[in-house]
Design an enzyme around this catalytic site. Structure first.
Site, PDB file in Angstrom:
ATOM      1  N   THR A  41     -14.674  84.476 -23.347  1.00  0.00           N
ATOM      2  CA  THR A  41     -13.820  84.072 -24.468  1.00  0.00           C
ATOM      3  C   THR A  41     -13.547  85.182 -25.476  1.00  0.00           C
ATOM      4  O   THR A  41     -12.846  84.953 -26.462  1.00  0.00           O
ATOM      5  CB  THR A  41     -14.460  82.892 -25.221  1.00  0.00           C
ATOM      6  N   LYS A  42     -14.088  86.393 -25.261  1.00  0.00           N
ATOM      7  CA  LYS A  42     -13.961  87.447 -26.257  1.00  0.00           C
ATOM      8  C   LYS A  42     -12.551  88.038 -26.287  1.00  0.00           C
ATOM      9  O   LYS A  42     -11.743  87.846 -25.384  1.00  0.00           O
ATOM     10  CB  LYS A  42     -14.992  88.545 -25.985  1.00  0.00           C
ATOM     11  N   LEU A  43     -12.273  88.810 -27.344  1.00  0.00           N
ATOM     12  CA  LEU A  43     -10.977  89.474 -27.475  1.00  0.00           C
ATOM     13  C   LEU A  43     -10.705  90.395 -26.292  1.00  0.00           C
ATOM     14  O   LEU A  43      -9.572  90.497 -25.817  1.00  0.00           O
ATOM     15  CB  LEU A  43     -10.937  90.281 -28.773  1.00  0.00           C
TER      16      LEU A  43
END
Length: 400
Positions: free
Chosen positions: A179-181
């Site tokens: 889910t990270k950038l």
């Protein structure tokens, strides 16, 4: 998200026959090493070491900075559990430090008050699009001769006075979780400009082995050396291929998100009881894995994060998360239920999170909700839907 370029790189990794650092050298540069070079250039450090996940990046960084059994590491009291768990993993003691009420990042004053002769490391964590005051934090660390490990898992690409976060301490650590950038599905990376620390990071993530130059085709591109106890924490070629494509897009996507986030900042000024986090003046370019909305208890109710997050999720049709509780009251942080406390009653006392007093972290950890970064890739005009939904939720709670 994936693109055609992601698929091309994944197929190339699949067809290469080399799927990990431990695979035989094919004569071509590995995706993992290419990503390491590109990410170091991106952050502005001399070196980057990819790992299998962000927790692994933290673990090898903590050890590479000389922290071991019985040492103390300052960790913010409001952060993801892995920050404290990585300290436990090396036998050290997480010392939980309160956060600033306007940024929810580690308080420099509280960190200074928590330093003892056993303090060996400070771990500032930049969260929710804000940042630790790195001018004051690095000055504090310098006065006491303590290294700094920046956890930048929320802020890939952000800048402090023009420099990327992650390049200001002795080591920076990033998660590349789904889910990270910037994501590789699962992965992490540690960065540094210190050649000795880089050597330790590289060897600790590869069972003590070091990458060798000029490896003949068909042989292992790692050499076995004495002196370092390591782990099998390497990133796969598939994960590196995905991360490379995301890195190409990261600056552009962050710029789009910033426009939408500034729009929401303005809109929240018109929503009673809701407010964004502050951004320190030194944060010259922000990036937010999750955008934090603070909820005034007098308006939304005491301990309101779960109720508001569920209601907002229904209103917006996407998952809104309640903020993590402070580590003094977080169901995932259970050091006393692990093998780490078996040595002595004194060690059990040191690891007991209830011994810390964190009034800001404990209060804010029950009164904020988090919006996912993907929603800020929508047109800025659509962000008004968030403010409207917050008003409806507030009005529903008031009626109840």
């Amino acid at each position: 998200m994936s693109t055609a370029r992601t698929e091309e790189r994944l197929l190339a990794a699949l067809r290469s026959g080399r799927w990990a650092v431990s695979g035989a050298h094919t004569g071509e540069e590995s995706f993992e090493n290419t990503f390491a070079q590109r990410f170091a250039e991106f952050v502005g450090t001399a070196h980057a070491v990819p790992t299998c996940n962000g927790s692994a990046a933290l673990t090898i960084a903590i050890e590479a900075l000389g922290v071991g059994a019985g040492d103390e590491v300052l960790v913010p009291g409001l952060t993801w559990v892995a920050c404290a768990s990585a300290v436990l993993r090396v036998g050290a003691v997480p010392v939980l430090v309160d956060v600033e009420p306007d940024t929810l990042c580690m308080s420099v004053a509280a960190a200074e008050a928590a330093i003892t002769p056993r303090t060996r490391l400070i771990m500032p964590v930049h969260v929710y699009g804000s940042a630790v005051d790195m001018d004051a934090m690095t000055a504090l660390a310098g006065r006491h001769g303590i290294p700094v490990l920046e956890d930048c898992s929320h802020v890939h690409g952000a800048r402090w006075r023009g420099r990327r976060l992650g390049s200001l301490g002795q080591v920076g650590a990033f998660s590349l979780q789904q889910t990270k950038l910037l994501t590789s599905g699962e992965g992490g990376v540690a960065v540094t400009s210190d050649p000795e620390i880089h050597d330790l990071l590289s060897r600790k993530r590869a069972d003590g082995r070091r990458r060798r130059v000029g490896t003949p085709v068909g042989e292992l591109e790692l050499e076995e050396l004495p002196g370092v106890q390591g782990y099998n924490y390497c990133m796969s070629e598939f994960n590196a291929a995905v991360a490379l494509d995301g890195l190409d897009r990261l600056d552009g996507e962050n710029a789009r998100r910033r426009v939408a986030m500034r729009r929401l900042d303005d809109l929240l000024a018109e929503v009673e009881g809701a407010s964004p986090l502050s951004r320190p003046a030194g944060l010259t370019e922000d990036a937010a894995y999750q955008y934090c909305v603070r909820l005034a208890p007098a308006v939304f109710g005491q301990n309101c994060k779960h109720v508001v997050a569920e209601a907002l999720s229904r209103e917006l049709g996407l998952h809104v998360e309640p903020i993590d509780s402070a580590l003094t009251d977080n169901v995932l942080y259970q050091p006393l239920a692990s093998g780490w406390t078996k040595a002595s009653a004194e060690r059990a006392r040191l690891l007991d999170p209830r011994r810390f007093r964190l009034p800001v972290a404990e209060r804010e950890g029950e009164h904020c909700v988090l919006l996912p970064h993907r929603m800020f890739l929508a047109p800025p005009e659509d962000i008004a839907l968030v403010a409207d939904a917050l008003r409806r939720v507030r009005d529903q709670l008031v009626r109840v």
